[in-house]
Scaffold this active site. Sequence first.
Site, PDB file in Angstrom:
ATOM      1  N   ASN A   1       0.478  -1.595   0.144  1.00 37.73           N
ATOM      2  CA  ASN A   1      -0.329   0.469  -0.017  1.00 37.73           C
ATOM      3  C   ASN A   1       0.776   1.126  -0.081  1.00 37.73           C
ATOM      4  OD1 ASN A   1       0.688  -0.098   2.457  1.00 37.73           O
ATOM      5  ND2 ASN A   1      -1.591   0.384   3.899  1.00 37.73           N
TER       6      ASN A   1
ATOM      7  N   GLU B   1       6.064  -3.626  11.946  1.00 36.44           N
ATOM      8  CA  GLU B   1       4.807  -2.187  11.575  1.00 36.44           C
ATOM      9  C   GLU B   1       3.566  -3.082  10.804  1.00 36.44           C
ATOM     10  OE1 GLU B   1       4.507   0.139  13.913  1.00 36.44           O
ATOM     11  OE2 GLU B   1       6.965   0.873  13.712  1.00 36.44           O
TER      12      GLU B   1
ATOM     13  N   CYS C   1      -3.142   0.462   7.280  1.00 40.17           N
ATOM     14  CA  CYS C   1      -2.817   0.551   8.399  1.00 40.17           C
ATOM     15  C   CYS C   1      -3.584   2.044   9.213  1.00 40.17           C
ATOM     16  CB  CYS C   1      -1.595   0.026   9.166  1.00 40.17           C
ATOM     17  SG  CYS C   1      -0.096   1.321   8.921  1.00 40.17           S
TER      18      CYS C   1
HETATM   19  P1  NAP Z   1       1.897  -9.464   3.485  1.00 41.79           P
HETATM   20  O1  NAP Z   1       0.880  -9.777   2.921  1.00 41.79           O
HETATM   21  O2  NAP Z   1       2.479  -9.417   5.084  1.00 41.79           O
HETATM   22  O3  NAP Z   1       3.075  -8.583   2.589  1.00 41.79           O
HETATM   23  C1  NAP Z   1       3.757  -7.695   3.005  1.00 41.79           C
HETATM   24  C2  NAP Z   1       5.710  -7.979   2.425  1.00 41.79           C
HETATM   25  O4  NAP Z   1       6.259  -8.863   3.079  1.00 41.79           O
HETATM   26  C3  NAP Z   1       5.402  -7.642   1.180  1.00 41.79           C
HETATM   27  O5  NAP Z   1       6.669  -7.317   0.370  1.00 41.79           O
HETATM   28  C4  NAP Z   1       5.907  -9.312   0.629  1.00 41.79           C
HETATM   29  O6  NAP Z   1       6.518 -10.180  -0.356  1.00 41.79           O
HETATM   30  C5  NAP Z   1       6.532  -9.582   1.882  1.00 41.79           C
HETATM   31  N1  NAP Z   1       6.414 -11.232   2.566  1.00 41.79           N
HETATM   32  C6  NAP Z   1       5.482 -11.921   2.105  1.00 41.79           C
HETATM   33  N2  NAP Z   1       5.276 -13.512   2.970  1.00 41.79           N
HETATM   34  C7  NAP Z   1       6.731 -13.256   3.649  1.00 41.79           C
HETATM   35  C8  NAP Z   1       7.770 -14.229   4.292  1.00 41.79           C
HETATM   36  N3  NAP Z   1       7.580 -15.005   4.339  1.00 41.79           N
HETATM   37  N4  NAP Z   1       8.722 -13.869   4.895  1.00 41.79           N
HETATM   38  C9  NAP Z   1       9.647 -12.389   3.604  1.00 41.79           C
HETATM   39  N5  NAP Z   1       8.449 -11.791   3.042  1.00 41.79           N
HETATM   40  C10 NAP Z   1       7.393 -12.001   3.388  1.00 41.79           C
HETATM   41  O7  NAP Z   1       1.049  -7.026   3.517  1.00 41.79           O
HETATM   42  P2  NAP Z   1       0.146  -6.674   2.337  1.00 41.79           P
HETATM   43  O8  NAP Z   1      -1.183  -7.105   2.150  1.00 41.79           O
HETATM   44  O9  NAP Z   1       1.765  -6.316   1.828  1.00 41.79           O
HETATM   45  O10 NAP Z   1       0.045  -5.329   2.985  1.00 41.79           O
HETATM   46  C11 NAP Z   1      -1.152  -4.843   3.523  1.00 41.79           C
HETATM   47  C12 NAP Z   1      -0.963  -5.710   5.532  1.00 41.79           C
HETATM   48  O11 NAP Z   1       0.457  -4.605   6.252  1.00 41.79           O
HETATM   49  C13 NAP Z   1      -1.953  -4.740   6.062  1.00 41.79           C
HETATM   50  O12 NAP Z   1      -2.055  -5.938   7.314  1.00 41.79           O
HETATM   51  C14 NAP Z   1      -1.366  -3.258   7.104  1.00 41.79           C
HETATM   52  O13 NAP Z   1      -2.634  -3.032   8.393  1.00 41.79           O
HETATM   53  C15 NAP Z   1      -0.474  -3.473   7.416  1.00 41.79           C
HETATM   54  N6  NAP Z   1       0.595  -2.242   7.008  1.00 41.79           N
HETATM   55  C16 NAP Z   1       1.013  -1.712   7.899  1.00 41.79           C
HETATM   56  C17 NAP Z   1       1.867  -0.655   8.199  1.00 41.79           C
HETATM   57  C18 NAP Z   1       2.092  -0.672   9.344  1.00 41.79           C
HETATM   58  O14 NAP Z   1       2.754   0.317   9.582  1.00 41.79           O
HETATM   59  N7  NAP Z   1       2.250  -0.577  11.136  1.00 41.79           N
HETATM   60  C19 NAP Z   1       1.582   0.443   7.119  1.00 41.79           C
HETATM   61  C20 NAP Z   1       1.460  -0.657   6.419  1.00 41.79           C
HETATM   62  C21 NAP Z   1       0.551  -1.764   6.103  1.00 41.79           C
HETATM   63  P3  NAP Z   1       4.858 -10.455  -0.999  1.00 41.79           P
HETATM   64  O15 NAP Z   1       4.416  -8.937  -1.970  1.00 41.79           O
HETATM   65  O16 NAP Z   1       6.199 -10.592  -2.275  1.00 41.79           O
HETATM   66  O17 NAP Z   1       4.488 -11.126  -1.001  1.00 41.79           O
HETATM   67  O1  G3H Z   2      -0.759   1.668   5.890  1.00 38.86           O
HETATM   68  C1  G3H Z   2      -0.188   2.547   6.623  1.00 38.86           C
HETATM   69  C2  G3H Z   2       0.375   3.106   6.732  1.00 38.86           C
HETATM   70  O2  G3H Z   2       1.489   3.485   7.197  1.00 38.86           O
HETATM   71  C3  G3H Z   2      -0.535   4.255   6.901  1.00 38.86           C
HETATM   72  O3  G3H Z   2       0.361   5.764   6.326  1.00 38.86           O
HETATM   73  O4  G3H Z   2      -1.475   7.488   7.727  1.00 38.86           O
HETATM   74  O5  G3H Z   2       0.196   7.748   5.965  1.00 38.86           O
HETATM   75  O6  G3H Z   2      -1.356   6.556   5.064  1.00 38.86           O
HETATM   76  P1  G3H Z   2      -1.196   6.839   6.885  1.00 38.86           P
END
Ligand code: NAP
Ligand code: G3H
Length: 489
Positions: free
Chosen positions: A163, A259, A293
């Site tokens: 995202n 995160e 997130c």
């Molecule tokens: P995701 O599916 O967990 O993927 C995140 C990253 O991890 C991608 O680069 C993915 O690669 C990689 N990945 C997947 N499996 C892995 C493994 N076994 N080892 C190492 N890396 C691996 O998350 P997403 O769908 O991209 O993002 C959405 C989630 O992120 C939501 O839950 C959101 O809340 C959270 N998020 C949190 C924050 C925060 O700051 N707290 C900010 C943004 C998003 P691939 O794409 O190649 O699978």
């Molecule tokens: O998706 C998670 C990002 O850390 C959210 O950043 O609040 O600036 O959209 P934002």
Amino acid sequence: MFRKLCNDRKVYHNLYDGEWVSSESGELIEIFSPVDGSSLGKIQSMTRDEVDRAIRSTKNNLETWAQMPIFERANIFYRTADILEEQAEHIAKILVMEIAKDHKSALSEVTRTADLLRYTADVGKSMEGEAISGENFPGGTRSKMSYVTRVPLGTVLAISPFNYPVNLSVSKIAPALIGGNAVILKPPTQGALSALHLAQAFNNAGLPKGILNTVTGRGSEIGDYIVTHPDIQFINFTGSTQVGRHISQLAGMIPMLLELGGKDAAIVLDDADLDFAAENIVAGAYSYSGQRCTAVKRILVPDTLADRLVERLKPRIEALEVGDPREDSVIVPLIDQKSADFVQGLVDSALRQGATLVTGNRREGNLLYPTLLDHVTTEMDIAWEEPFGPVLPVIRVKDLDEAIDIANRSEYGLQSSVFTRDINRAFYIANHLEVGTVQINNKTERGPDHFPFLGVKASGMGTQGVKYSIEAMTRPKAVVINLADPKAE
Ligand code: NAP
Ligand code: G3H
């Protein structure tokens, strides 16, 4: 070997030792747009040997980078920021098609990233060590002095989510590099094209070879190998709680910053400015179709106030532009069909269990219309799950303490909002919420990027934010000077 980021057939390469290279696996991953299904390009599916080489190259080049004066590292950041700004429109257009982010937000992701680079460079330049005298501790002496500086950890593995493939890559790369580390960037597969353009900006700005190498391939295939690689000294991950947990279990004692997901609550009290609260909640919950997130993911409101709040939310939600991110719609297609099915499943099941549909629940493929559900109870999955989509549940509570209780029963603890004019109640709630950050009279959000940003419980580990990230990815190095009295025999 290629000298360009991508060729005429839109085959993208990886940055390795300052060059753009293809994988000997011969395997490519095609990236399709969630907007219209068009093919946007292909990325390399790297082999384990190539991952080894990429990591080894950072190891070999680390020392020279760590020795480079910080002001010179900072100058590279300023140039990278300038390049990003020059290319902002181009990269924004790629983001729009690759992750279906509306054009205005995509552009702002790039310019925010340029600001983040400059700010990190400035913070890096003002980092200072300290000298601690032994005399401060009982039995100590002034002739003993600890001279403390911060030193890099080594090679940092940066893993970013779909995202924010540009901004949440730089929020890891920049503090790591300014602290003297080298970086392996594993971008999200859907988002890799945008992230590779970012890597190109660093390369073109003169980042020495082998200080930032990219590694592409599906996380499910190469992820475990990279996170357990013996030459990775720190993992900086943003993504889902599920993958974050998996990584932390695998990586053992490697220090990391995680995160993860959230279920941010907006708590609205009876003295709040309801129009203001509704405005903020709608912006917070639905921008980029709720794929943040920090999106507002539930409303906790006293039963006596709920009708008035809902009647203010409904028209604002119905006024949201739905459709094409190229036309700056707020509500855009979700990243893939699977995500849309998941969100739809949560809505269907809540409705079956008695939730009231206020508006929405319309679907065209992976485009879900903004949905507001009232009378959601704690028995329903939508009260607890992170949908990552444009759906917002209203949970009616009897009082402030029940709101706090339900807010804290979530496995997540990223942020919460409190809307009230009463500073005493605002602080009472803030002090009782188990989250990283409480926003008083604002939607939940990460920025500005120098603020500490962290999740507790299943929302993460460690603290992001320019200064905090630099501290996380460096360590103190103490040299103790023991002076002898030159007049003593
Ligand atoms: P995701 O599916 O967990 O993927 C995140 C990253 O991890 C991608 O680069 C993915 O690669 C990689 N990945 C997947 N499996 C892995 C493994 N076994 N080892 C190492 N890396 C691996 O998350 P997403 O769908 O991209 O993002 C959405 C989630 O992120 C939501 O839950 C959101 O809340 C959270 N998020 C949190 C924050 C925060 O700051 N707290 C900010 C943004 C998003 P691939 O794409 O190649 O699978
Ligand atoms: O998706 C998670 C990002 O850390 C959210 O950043 O609040 O600036 O959209 P934002």
